[in-house]
Design a protein around this motif. Sequence first.
Motif, PDB file in Angstrom:
ATOM      1  N   ARG A 179     -43.135 -11.895  -3.339  1.00  2.38           N
ATOM      2  CA  ARG A 179     -42.970 -10.784  -4.288  1.00  2.38           C
ATOM      3  C   ARG A 179     -44.213 -10.635  -5.165  1.00  2.38           C
ATOM      4  O   ARG A 179     -44.993 -11.579  -5.305  1.00  2.38           O
ATOM      5  N   ILE A 180     -44.349  -9.478  -5.771  1.00  2.00           N
ATOM      6  CA  ILE A 180     -45.475  -9.272  -6.688  1.00  2.00           C
ATOM      7  C   ILE A 180     -44.972  -8.699  -8.019  1.00  2.00           C
ATOM      8  O   ILE A 180     -43.853  -8.182  -8.105  1.00  2.00           O
ATOM      9  N   ARG A 181     -45.800  -8.805  -9.042  1.00  2.00           N
ATOM     10  CA  ARG A 181     -45.555  -8.162 -10.333  1.00  2.00           C
ATOM     11  C   ARG A 181     -46.889  -7.571 -10.798  1.00  2.00           C
ATOM     12  O   ARG A 181     -47.942  -8.152 -10.545  1.00  2.00           O
ATOM     13  N   MET A 182     -46.813  -6.430 -11.485  1.00  2.00           N
ATOM     14  CA  MET A 182     -48.034  -5.788 -11.952  1.00  2.00           C
ATOM     15  C   MET A 182     -47.812  -5.153 -13.309  1.00  2.00           C
ATOM     16  O   MET A 182     -46.750  -4.606 -13.558  1.00  2.00           O
ATOM     17  N   ARG A 183     -48.798  -5.217 -14.134  1.00  2.00           N
ATOM     18  CA  ARG A 183     -48.641  -4.698 -15.482  1.00  2.00           C
ATOM     19  C   ARG A 183     -49.964  -4.147 -16.009  1.00  2.00           C
ATOM     20  O   ARG A 183     -50.997  -4.809 -15.908  1.00  2.00           O
ATOM     21  N   PHE A 184     -49.897  -2.935 -16.553  1.00  2.00           N
ATOM     22  CA  PHE A 184     -51.044  -2.330 -17.237  1.00  2.00           C
ATOM     23  C   PHE A 184     -51.220  -3.101 -18.547  1.00  2.00           C
ATOM     24  O   PHE A 184     -50.295  -3.196 -19.349  1.00  2.00           O
ATOM     25  N   ILE A 185     -52.392  -3.682 -18.749  1.00  2.00           N
ATOM     26  CA  ILE A 185     -52.628  -4.494 -19.955  1.00  2.00           C
ATOM     27  C   ILE A 185     -53.748  -3.877 -20.793  1.00  2.00           C
ATOM     28  O   ILE A 185     -54.603  -3.163 -20.255  1.00  2.00           O
ATOM     29  N   PRO A 186     -53.750  -4.121 -22.103  1.00  2.00           N
ATOM     30  CA  PRO A 186     -54.761  -3.475 -22.946  1.00  2.00           C
ATOM     31  C   PRO A 186     -56.189  -3.925 -22.621  1.00  2.00           C
ATOM     32  O   PRO A 186     -57.137  -3.146 -22.771  1.00  2.00           O
ATOM     33  N   ASP A 187     -56.344  -5.156 -22.170  1.00  2.00           N
ATOM     34  CA  ASP A 187     -57.675  -5.676 -21.826  1.00  2.00           C
ATOM     35  C   ASP A 187     -57.486  -6.955 -21.017  1.00  2.00           C
ATOM     36  O   ASP A 187     -56.354  -7.385 -20.809  1.00  2.00           O
ATOM     37  N   CYS A 188     -58.579  -7.537 -20.569  1.00  2.00           N
ATOM     38  CA  CYS A 188     -58.470  -8.750 -19.755  1.00  2.00           C
ATOM     39  C   CYS A 188     -58.703 -10.003 -20.595  1.00  2.00           C
ATOM     40  O   CYS A 188     -59.286 -10.987 -20.122  1.00  2.00           O
ATOM     41  N   SER A 189     -58.286  -9.931 -21.835  1.00  2.00           N
ATOM     42  CA  SER A 189     -58.492 -11.078 -22.720  1.00  2.00           C
ATOM     43  C   SER A 189     -57.537 -12.211 -22.356  1.00  2.00           C
ATOM     44  O   SER A 189     -56.552 -12.015 -21.635  1.00  2.00           O
ATOM     45  N   HIS A 190     -57.830 -13.353 -22.890  1.00  2.00           N
ATOM     46  CA  HIS A 190     -56.998 -14.533 -22.753  1.00  2.00           C
ATOM     47  C   HIS A 190     -55.546 -14.213 -23.141  1.00  2.00           C
ATOM     48  O   HIS A 190     -54.603 -14.506 -22.404  1.00  2.00           O
ATOM     49  N   GLU A 191     -55.363 -13.546 -24.295  1.00  2.00           N
ATOM     50  CA  GLU A 191     -54.018 -13.240 -24.807  1.00  2.00           C
ATOM     51  C   GLU A 191     -53.241 -12.367 -23.824  1.00  2.00           C
ATOM     52  O   GLU A 191     -52.091 -12.650 -23.489  1.00  2.00           O
ATOM     53  N   SER A 192     -53.879 -11.286 -23.373  1.00  2.00           N
ATOM     54  CA  SER A 192     -53.168 -10.350 -22.491  1.00  2.00           C
ATOM     55  C   SER A 192     -52.780 -11.010 -21.173  1.00  2.00           C
ATOM     56  O   SER A 192     -51.650 -10.841 -20.695  1.00  2.00           O
ATOM     57  N   LEU A 193     -53.698 -11.751 -20.579  1.00  2.00           N
ATOM     58  CA  LEU A 193     -53.428 -12.349 -19.265  1.00  2.00           C
ATOM     59  C   LEU A 193     -52.383 -13.453 -19.352  1.00  2.00           C
ATOM     60  O   LEU A 193     -51.492 -13.555 -18.506  1.00  2.00           O
ATOM     61  N   GLN A 194     -52.483 -14.251 -20.386  1.00  2.00           N
ATOM     62  CA  GLN A 194     -51.528 -15.357 -20.493  1.00  2.00           C
ATOM     63  C   GLN A 194     -50.130 -14.834 -20.840  1.00  2.00           C
ATOM     64  O   GLN A 194     -49.133 -15.375 -20.372  1.00  2.00           O
ATOM     65  N   ALA A 195     -50.070 -13.787 -21.648  1.00  2.00           N
ATOM     66  CA  ALA A 195     -48.757 -13.192 -21.959  1.00  2.00           C
ATOM     67  C   ALA A 195     -48.133 -12.641 -20.683  1.00  2.00           C
ATOM     68  O   ALA A 195     -46.933 -12.794 -20.441  1.00  2.00           O
ATOM     69  N   PHE A 196     -48.945 -12.022 -19.848  1.00  2.00           N
ATOM     70  CA  PHE A 196     -48.451 -11.483 -18.570  1.00  2.00           C
ATOM     71  C   PHE A 196     -47.893 -12.610 -17.690  1.00  2.00           C
ATOM     72  O   PHE A 196     -46.786 -12.496 -17.144  1.00  2.00           O
ATOM     73  N   ILE A 197     -48.642 -13.685 -17.579  1.00  2.00           N
ATOM     74  CA  ILE A 197     -48.203 -14.796 -16.721  1.00  2.00           C
ATOM     75  C   ILE A 197     -46.930 -15.438 -17.280  1.00  2.00           C
ATOM     76  O   ILE A 197     -45.984 -15.719 -16.544  1.00  2.00           O
ATOM     77  N   ASN A 198     -46.883 -15.618 -18.580  1.00  2.00           N
ATOM     78  CA  ASN A 198     -45.674 -16.178 -19.197  1.00  2.00           C
ATOM     79  C   ASN A 198     -44.443 -15.342 -18.895  1.00  2.00           C
ATOM     80  O   ASN A 198     -43.357 -15.861 -18.684  1.00  2.00           O
ATOM     81  N   THR A 199     -44.613 -14.020 -18.932  1.00  2.00           N
ATOM     82  CA  THR A 199     -43.474 -13.123 -18.725  1.00  2.00           C
ATOM     83  C   THR A 199     -43.024 -13.082 -17.270  1.00  2.00           C
ATOM     84  O   THR A 199     -41.834 -12.955 -16.987  1.00  2.00           O
ATOM     85  N   HIS A 200     -43.970 -13.185 -16.348  1.00  2.00           N
ATOM     86  CA  HIS A 200     -43.626 -12.912 -14.948  1.00  2.00           C
ATOM     87  C   HIS A 200     -43.643 -14.109 -14.009  1.00  2.00           C
ATOM     88  O   HIS A 200     -43.241 -13.987 -12.858  1.00  2.00           O
ATOM     89  N   VAL A 201     -44.134 -15.245 -14.481  1.00  2.00           N
ATOM     90  CA  VAL A 201     -44.208 -16.410 -13.588  1.00  2.00           C
ATOM     91  C   VAL A 201     -43.436 -17.572 -14.213  1.00  2.00           C
ATOM     92  O   VAL A 201     -43.539 -17.838 -15.418  1.00  2.00           O
ATOM     93  N   GLN A 202     -42.642 -18.231 -13.380  1.00  2.00           N
ATOM     94  CA  GLN A 202     -41.839 -19.367 -13.836  1.00  2.00           C
ATOM     95  C   GLN A 202     -42.746 -20.546 -14.202  1.00  2.00           C
ATOM     96  O   GLN A 202     -43.694 -20.833 -13.481  1.00  2.00           O
ATOM     97  N   GLU A 203     -42.418 -21.212 -15.289  1.00  2.00           N
ATOM     98  CA  GLU A 203     -43.169 -22.426 -15.650  1.00  2.00           C
ATOM     99  C   GLU A 203     -43.088 -23.435 -14.514  1.00  2.00           C
ATOM    100  O   GLU A 203     -42.127 -23.421 -13.752  1.00  2.00           O
ATOM    101  N   GLN A 204     -44.049 -24.309 -14.449  1.00  2.00           N
ATOM    102  CA  GLN A 204     -44.154 -25.329 -13.391  1.00  2.00           C
ATOM    103  C   GLN A 204     -44.660 -24.761 -12.064  1.00  2.00           C
ATOM    104  O   GLN A 204     -44.838 -25.505 -11.100  1.00  2.00           O
TER     105      GLN A 204
END
Length: 317
Positions: A179-204
């Motif tokens: 499966r895939i997930r995709m999200r329009f983000i404000p920029d490619c900063s550390h904050e934006s990318l990590q928030a995206f991963i936290n929301t869409h990818v299971q820990e571990q």
Amino acid sequence: MTEFITRIEDFPKNEAEFDRRFCTEDACIEYLFKLRWPHGFICKRCGHSQYWYSARRLYLCRKCRQQHSLIAGTILQNSKKPITNWFKAMWWFTTRKSGVNAVNLKDLLGLGSYETAWSWLQKLRSCTVRQGREKLTGKVEADEFYLGGQESGGKRGRAAEQKCAVALAVERKGRKIGRIRMRFIPDCSHESLQAFINTHVQEQSNVMTDGWSGYVGLERRGFHHEREVQKEAVDKASVLPGAHLVISLVKRLILGTFQGRFHKKHLQGYLDEFVFRFNRRSVTFVGKKFMRIVEQAMFSAPLTYNVIIVGSAAHQM
Ligand SMILES: [Zn+2]
């Protein structure tokens, strides 16, 4: 309010069956009823299960007299068009390989204007994301890319303000893509990318990325991070093959369908539609995708034309 959805597995297997089955308002309403109340009518106010069905297609609770409309509070609310038209739009939207565009939809349904057809498609796109959908797990490639603007330099961060940054996560199942997930983000900063991963990818999960500094620190957030620092000669396809493939498909769609031009505010809707289609690419029966959209339509809040025009504020990270 999130409602518990008991999923039914009743859908037309093919277009001929769809045409036979959903040619009347009553047939469509019966189907909506089954999706709304899979175990029979339940009054929202008092929990009673007996009702009267009125000539205006309302369900009236026999105990507390509360009126229930199947389409109130859904994306079909206030639509003057027959539900059969909506069903056809949902059928084409879900079963055509690359979806349907507003011009085609307008012609197919004989809708009065391009704007109406376009707003219908926006409403359907808003139904492609299920609330509380599962996170990606296992091996997941994470990457980011740009759409629109000038394709030059490939600079990340502030240098690329003209373009739209998109974060992508791709599940790997051996050599195959899950499966895939995709999200329009404000920029490619550390904050934006990590928030995206936290929301869409299971820990571990094992998150694979390239060497971009925005991904540094994933270990601290509970992910296993495999970071592949690219050397000049190595192209992206060999480092993140799944992401590379998906990015090229999305770019082709944006170029092909929208000639590379789109409003930033509507981009997430297009991405959601792509993800919906992509994640169901190997579903055996096309009708199953149709069923999911009807089901989602029953549980999605209505969107007014004005809300659609200013962009979908309903989408969350
Ligand atoms: Zn009641």
